[in-house]
Motif scaffolding. Structure first.
Motif, PDB file in Angstrom:
ATOM      1  N   MET A   5      54.740  47.676  12.546  1.00  0.00           N
ATOM      2  CA  MET A   5      55.418  46.480  13.065  1.00  0.00           C
ATOM      3  C   MET A   5      54.702  45.221  12.574  1.00  0.00           C
ATOM      4  N   LYS A   6      55.458  44.302  12.031  1.00  0.00           N
ATOM      5  CA  LYS A   6      54.887  43.050  11.557  1.00  0.00           C
ATOM      6  C   LYS A   6      54.324  42.239  12.722  1.00  0.00           C
ATOM      7  N   THR A   7      53.203  41.558  12.465  1.00  0.00           N
ATOM      8  CA  THR A   7      52.595  40.708  13.485  1.00  0.00           C
ATOM      9  C   THR A   7      52.751  39.241  13.109  1.00  0.00           C
ATOM     10  N   VAL A   8      53.211  38.442  14.055  1.00  0.00           N
ATOM     11  CA  VAL A   8      53.394  37.003  13.864  1.00  0.00           C
ATOM     12  C   VAL A   8      52.440  36.264  14.799  1.00  0.00           C
ATOM     13  N   VAL A   9      51.715  35.286  14.274  1.00  0.00           N
ATOM     14  CA  VAL A   9      50.800  34.481  15.088  1.00  0.00           C
ATOM     15  C   VAL A   9      51.316  33.045  15.125  1.00  0.00           C
ATOM     16  N   LEU A  10      51.452  32.518  16.337  1.00  0.00           N
ATOM     17  CA  LEU A  10      51.861  31.123  16.518  1.00  0.00           C
ATOM     18  C   LEU A  10      50.765  30.375  17.264  1.00  0.00           C
ATOM     19  N   SER A  11      50.365  29.234  16.743  1.00  0.00           N
ATOM     20  CA  SER A  11      49.440  28.338  17.431  1.00  0.00           C
ATOM     21  C   SER A  11      50.282  27.180  17.967  1.00  0.00           C
ATOM     22  N   VAL A  12      50.448  27.146  19.289  1.00  0.00           N
ATOM     23  CA  VAL A  12      51.349  26.167  19.914  1.00  0.00           C
ATOM     24  C   VAL A  12      50.515  25.073  20.578  1.00  0.00           C
ATOM     25  N   GLY A  13      50.717  23.847  20.155  1.00  0.00           N
ATOM     26  CA  GLY A  13      49.958  22.729  20.704  1.00  0.00           C
ATOM     27  C   GLY A  13      50.218  22.537  22.190  1.00  0.00           C
ATOM     28  N   GLY A  14      49.164  22.223  22.921  1.00  0.00           N
ATOM     29  CA  GLY A  14      49.312  22.005  24.354  1.00  0.00           C
ATOM     30  C   GLY A  14      50.278  20.896  24.696  1.00  0.00           C
ATOM     31  N   SER A  15      50.358  19.882  23.840  1.00  0.00           N
ATOM     32  CA  SER A  15      51.262  18.757  24.107  1.00  0.00           C
ATOM     33  C   SER A  15      52.727  19.117  23.882  1.00  0.00           C
ATOM     34  N   VAL A  16      52.978  20.251  23.236  1.00  0.00           N
ATOM     35  CA  VAL A  16      54.348  20.753  23.131  1.00  0.00           C
ATOM     36  C   VAL A  16      54.765  21.381  24.463  1.00  0.00           C
ATOM     37  N   VAL A  17      53.812  22.023  25.123  1.00  0.00           N
ATOM     38  CA  VAL A  17      54.075  22.715  26.387  1.00  0.00           C
ATOM     39  C   VAL A  17      54.102  21.747  27.565  1.00  0.00           C
ATOM     40  N   VAL A  18      53.123  20.845  27.600  1.00  0.00           N
ATOM     41  CA  VAL A  18      53.016  19.888  28.709  1.00  0.00           C
ATOM     42  C   VAL A  18      52.782  18.499  28.141  1.00  0.00           C
ATOM     43  N   GLN A  19      53.697  17.588  28.448  1.00  0.00           N
ATOM     44  CA  GLN A  19      53.503  16.189  28.092  1.00  0.00           C
ATOM     45  C   GLN A  19      53.168  15.450  29.388  1.00  0.00           C
ATOM     46  N   GLU A  20      53.968  14.508  29.816  1.00  0.00           N
ATOM     47  CA  GLU A  20      53.727  13.927  31.141  1.00  0.00           C
ATOM     48  C   GLU A  20      54.126  14.917  32.224  1.00  0.00           C
ATOM     49  N   THR A  21      55.070  15.752  31.909  1.00  0.00           N
ATOM     50  CA  THR A  21      55.461  16.869  32.780  1.00  0.00           C
ATOM     51  C   THR A  21      55.603  18.109  31.906  1.00  0.00           C
ATOM     52  N   VAL A  22      55.772  19.254  32.534  1.00  0.00           N
ATOM     53  CA  VAL A  22      55.966  20.489  31.779  1.00  0.00           C
ATOM     54  C   VAL A  22      57.280  20.401  31.001  1.00  0.00           C
ATOM     55  N   ASN A  23      57.225  20.787  29.743  1.00  0.00           N
ATOM     56  CA  ASN A  23      58.394  20.716  28.860  1.00  0.00           C
ATOM     57  C   ASN A  23      59.272  21.950  29.103  1.00  0.00           C
ATOM     58  N   ILE A  24      60.029  21.920  30.172  1.00  0.00           N
ATOM     59  CA  ILE A  24      60.819  23.081  30.587  1.00  0.00           C
ATOM     60  C   ILE A  24      61.862  23.453  29.542  1.00  0.00           C
ATOM     61  N   GLY A  25      62.488  22.468  28.936  1.00  0.00           N
ATOM     62  CA  GLY A  25      63.501  22.750  27.925  1.00  0.00           C
ATOM     63  C   GLY A  25      62.939  23.533  26.761  1.00  0.00           C
ATOM     64  N   PHE A  26      61.787  23.092  26.250  1.00  0.00           N
ATOM     65  CA  PHE A  26      61.152  23.818  25.146  1.00  0.00           C
ATOM     66  C   PHE A  26      60.767  25.227  25.577  1.00  0.00           C
ATOM     67  N   LEU A  27      60.122  25.346  26.735  1.00  0.00           N
ATOM     68  CA  LEU A  27      59.650  26.656  27.190  1.00  0.00           C
ATOM     69  C   LEU A  27      60.803  27.640  27.376  1.00  0.00           C
ATOM     70  N   LYS A  28      61.897  27.156  27.911  1.00  0.00           N
ATOM     71  CA  LYS A  28      63.059  28.023  28.133  1.00  0.00           C
ATOM     72  C   LYS A  28      63.599  28.551  26.812  1.00  0.00           C
ATOM     73  N   ASP A  29      63.786  27.653  25.844  1.00  0.00           N
ATOM     74  CA  ASP A  29      64.329  28.059  24.548  1.00  0.00           C
ATOM     75  C   ASP A  29      63.329  28.891  23.749  1.00  0.00           C
ATOM     76  N   PHE A  30      62.057  28.511  23.818  1.00  0.00           N
ATOM     77  CA  PHE A  30      61.006  29.228  23.099  1.00  0.00           C
ATOM     78  C   PHE A  30      60.861  30.650  23.644  1.00  0.00           C
ATOM     79  N   ALA A  31      60.870  30.782  24.968  1.00  0.00           N
ATOM     80  CA  ALA A  31      60.770  32.110  25.582  1.00  0.00           C
ATOM     81  C   ALA A  31      61.949  32.987  25.170  1.00  0.00           C
ATOM     82  N   ALA A  32      63.144  32.420  25.171  1.00  0.00           N
ATOM     83  CA  ALA A  32      64.326  33.188  24.768  1.00  0.00           C
ATOM     84  C   ALA A  32      64.190  33.678  23.331  1.00  0.00           C
ATOM     85  N   LEU A  33      63.675  32.824  22.446  1.00  0.00           N
ATOM     86  CA  LEU A  33      63.479  33.219  21.054  1.00  0.00           C
ATOM     87  C   LEU A  33      62.444  34.332  20.946  1.00  0.00           C
TER      88      LEU A  33
END
Length: 221
Positions: free
Chosen positions: A1-29
């Protein structure tokens, strides 16, 4: 099985509030994929806020600033792991040099130790699990010859060598450093012959990278 590594910046996940839209779509992907996926989550703005607050109160060592940053990566990583819990290993990985035994397809990691950012942990995990590429997800869509948030006419770079990236980011790490990829990680990845893909936080574009389709972003090799 191929392995994929993603380094996700903290500011993508949480800005002034948690980035729920990104997390929802990212989790689905992530949950829709078949690859083994390793996600390393940074500290971002929350990390820098805590580091700066500590520095205003006392003379705080760089090592202590890094430990503050590491703690924030663990919080952010736990958030990401929780929304992927269906297919994710039950603990946040905190040592990128030790393999975990699990049948779960997704691993989520935070920071390890002072002296670098989670980008370096992503490199360590890529080497440990045999991945040849790291996808670095930030709030900036390409590599630029200067910070595009500061320099209006910063030039977009679509392909760069590791030497060119090292020249842009320097060779010295400092806590809370703003860089497209941290200097220590850059050096390690270059020595290992890894490939780096720098992309913005648009989930549809991340999918294109995973699908080996044409995407918006920068390749470093």
């Amino acid at each position: 099985m191929k392995t994929v590594v993603l380094s996700v910046g903290g500011s993508v996940v949480v800005q002034e509030t948690v980035n729920i839209g990104f997390l929802k779509d990212f989790a689905a992907l992530m949950l829709s994929r078949l690859e083994k996926i390793i996600i390393v989550v940074g500290g971002g703005g929350v990390c820098r806020m805590y580091q700066q607050a500590a520095a205003k109160i006392a003379s705080v060592s760089d090592e202590d600033k890094d430990w503050i940053g590491i703690a924030t990566t663990h919080l952010n990583a736990q958030l990401v792991r929780s929304v992927l819990a269906r297919d994710a290993y039950e603990q946040v990985i905190v040592n990128p040099t030790v393999k975990v035994r699990t049948t779960q397809r997704i691993l989520v990691a935070g920071g390890w130790k002072p002296g670098h950012s989670t980008d370096t942990d992503a490199v360590e995990l890529a080497l440990l699990y045999g991945a040849d590429t790291i996808i670095n997800v930030t709030n900036v869509d390409y590599l630029y010859d200067a910070d595009p948030r500061v320099v209006k006419n910063a030039k977009k770079i679509q392909h760069a060598s590791w030497a060119e990236l090292q020249k842009l980011v320097g060779k010295k790490w400092s806590p809370g450093l703003h860089a497209p990829f941290d200097p220590v990680a850059t050096q390690k990845a270059a020595q290992a012959g890894l490939r780096l893909v720098l992309v913005g936080a648009e989930v549809h574009n991340i999918k294109k990278v995973l699908d080996n389709s044409k995407f918006a972003g920068t390749v470093v090799d």
